[in-house]
Design a protein around this motif. Structure first.
Motif, PDB file in Angstrom:
ATOM      1  N   LYS A 162      56.256  70.444  26.985  1.00  0.00           N
ATOM      2  CA  LYS A 162      56.964  71.153  28.041  1.00  0.00           C
ATOM      3  C   LYS A 162      57.894  72.132  27.354  1.00  0.00           C
ATOM      4  O   LYS A 162      58.274  71.937  26.200  1.00  0.00           O
ATOM      5  N   ILE A 163      58.212  73.208  28.048  1.00  0.00           N
ATOM      6  CA  ILE A 163      59.186  74.178  27.548  1.00  0.00           C
ATOM      7  C   ILE A 163      60.489  73.890  28.275  1.00  0.00           C
ATOM      8  O   ILE A 163      60.506  73.772  29.503  1.00  0.00           O
ATOM      9  N   VAL A 164      61.560  73.743  27.519  1.00  0.00           N
ATOM     10  CA  VAL A 164      62.866  73.463  28.103  1.00  0.00           C
ATOM     11  C   VAL A 164      63.809  74.590  27.701  1.00  0.00           C
ATOM     12  O   VAL A 164      63.947  74.904  26.518  1.00  0.00           O
ATOM     13  N   SER A 165      64.442  75.188  28.706  1.00  0.00           N
ATOM     14  CA  SER A 165      65.384  76.273  28.426  1.00  0.00           C
ATOM     15  C   SER A 165      66.715  75.684  27.997  1.00  0.00           C
ATOM     16  O   SER A 165      67.001  74.506  28.243  1.00  0.00           O
ATOM     17  N   ILE A 211      59.809  73.457  32.062  1.00  0.00           N
ATOM     18  CA  ILE A 211      58.593  74.133  32.505  1.00  0.00           C
ATOM     19  C   ILE A 211      57.412  73.329  31.978  1.00  0.00           C
ATOM     20  O   ILE A 211      57.201  73.249  30.761  1.00  0.00           O
ATOM     21  N   LEU A 212      56.674  72.728  32.901  1.00  0.00           N
ATOM     22  CA  LEU A 212      55.508  71.939  32.516  1.00  0.00           C
ATOM     23  C   LEU A 212      54.275  72.841  32.462  1.00  0.00           C
ATOM     24  O   LEU A 212      54.209  73.848  33.162  1.00  0.00           O
ATOM     25  N   PRO A 213      53.281  72.465  31.643  1.00  0.00           N
ATOM     26  CA  PRO A 213      52.079  73.296  31.579  1.00  0.00           C
ATOM     27  C   PRO A 213      51.340  73.284  32.914  1.00  0.00           C
ATOM     28  O   PRO A 213      51.209  72.238  33.558  1.00  0.00           O
ATOM     29  N   TYR A 242      64.726  78.772  24.115  1.00  0.00           N
ATOM     30  CA  TYR A 242      63.750  77.836  24.658  1.00  0.00           C
ATOM     31  C   TYR A 242      63.299  76.882  23.566  1.00  0.00           C
ATOM     32  O   TYR A 242      63.281  77.240  22.383  1.00  0.00           O
ATOM     33  N   TYR A 243      62.917  75.685  23.986  1.00  0.00           N
ATOM     34  CA  TYR A 243      62.470  74.642  23.068  1.00  0.00           C
ATOM     35  C   TYR A 243      61.150  74.059  23.555  1.00  0.00           C
ATOM     36  O   TYR A 243      60.917  73.958  24.762  1.00  0.00           O
TER      37      TYR A 243
END
Length: 130
Positions: A67-70, A76-78, A102-103
């Motif tokens: 997941k992308i985490v701000s 933000i999940l795929p 973002y991570y």
């Protein structure tokens, strides 16, 4: 009233404009998971339309996604993903690399019924845009 058929949009974008607005971040980094397993992060391609993460995960014990985490905490999940021995990827909506940091955060996406010892995915974050 519910929509019976999903809406379909056909958007045409000139390839050269899309390529000019694209950013590729090369990781070439190995991430250690539980039970001594590892994933090789390859690259992240950010375009005005989507963000795609490519990584090497040859279908081992569990099905890993990211997941992308701000920096502000938005996850933000795929939207779509594929996990194959040849190429694994996660596709997300487009992100704005200039607005905040973002991570990437690995997580177990779905349990593999053939896993003998799936293990746990340790909490970790990989910085995308320093």
């Amino acid at each position: 009233m519910p929509i019976v058929h999903p809406w379909v949009f056909d958007i045409e974008v000139p390839t050269e404009k899309l390529a000019a607005a694209s950013k590729t971040i090369t990781f070439d980094q190995i991430i250690q998971l539980g039970n001594g397993e590892s994933i090789k992060l390859e690259k992240l391609i950010v375009t005005p339309i989507s963000t795609v993460l490519y990584y090497d995960w040859p279908e081992q014990a569990n099905h890993i996604a990211f997941k992308i985490v701000s920096e502000s905490g938005t996850e933000i999940l795929p939207g779509t993903s594929a996990i194959t021995p040849e190429e694994s990827y996660n596709r997300y909506p487009s992100i704005d690399l200039t607005s905040e940091k973002y991570y990437l955060v690995p997580f177990e996406h779905s349990v593999n019924p053939h896993a003998t010892e799936p293990g746990k995915v340790p909490e970790q974050s990989i910085l995308i845009n320093p």
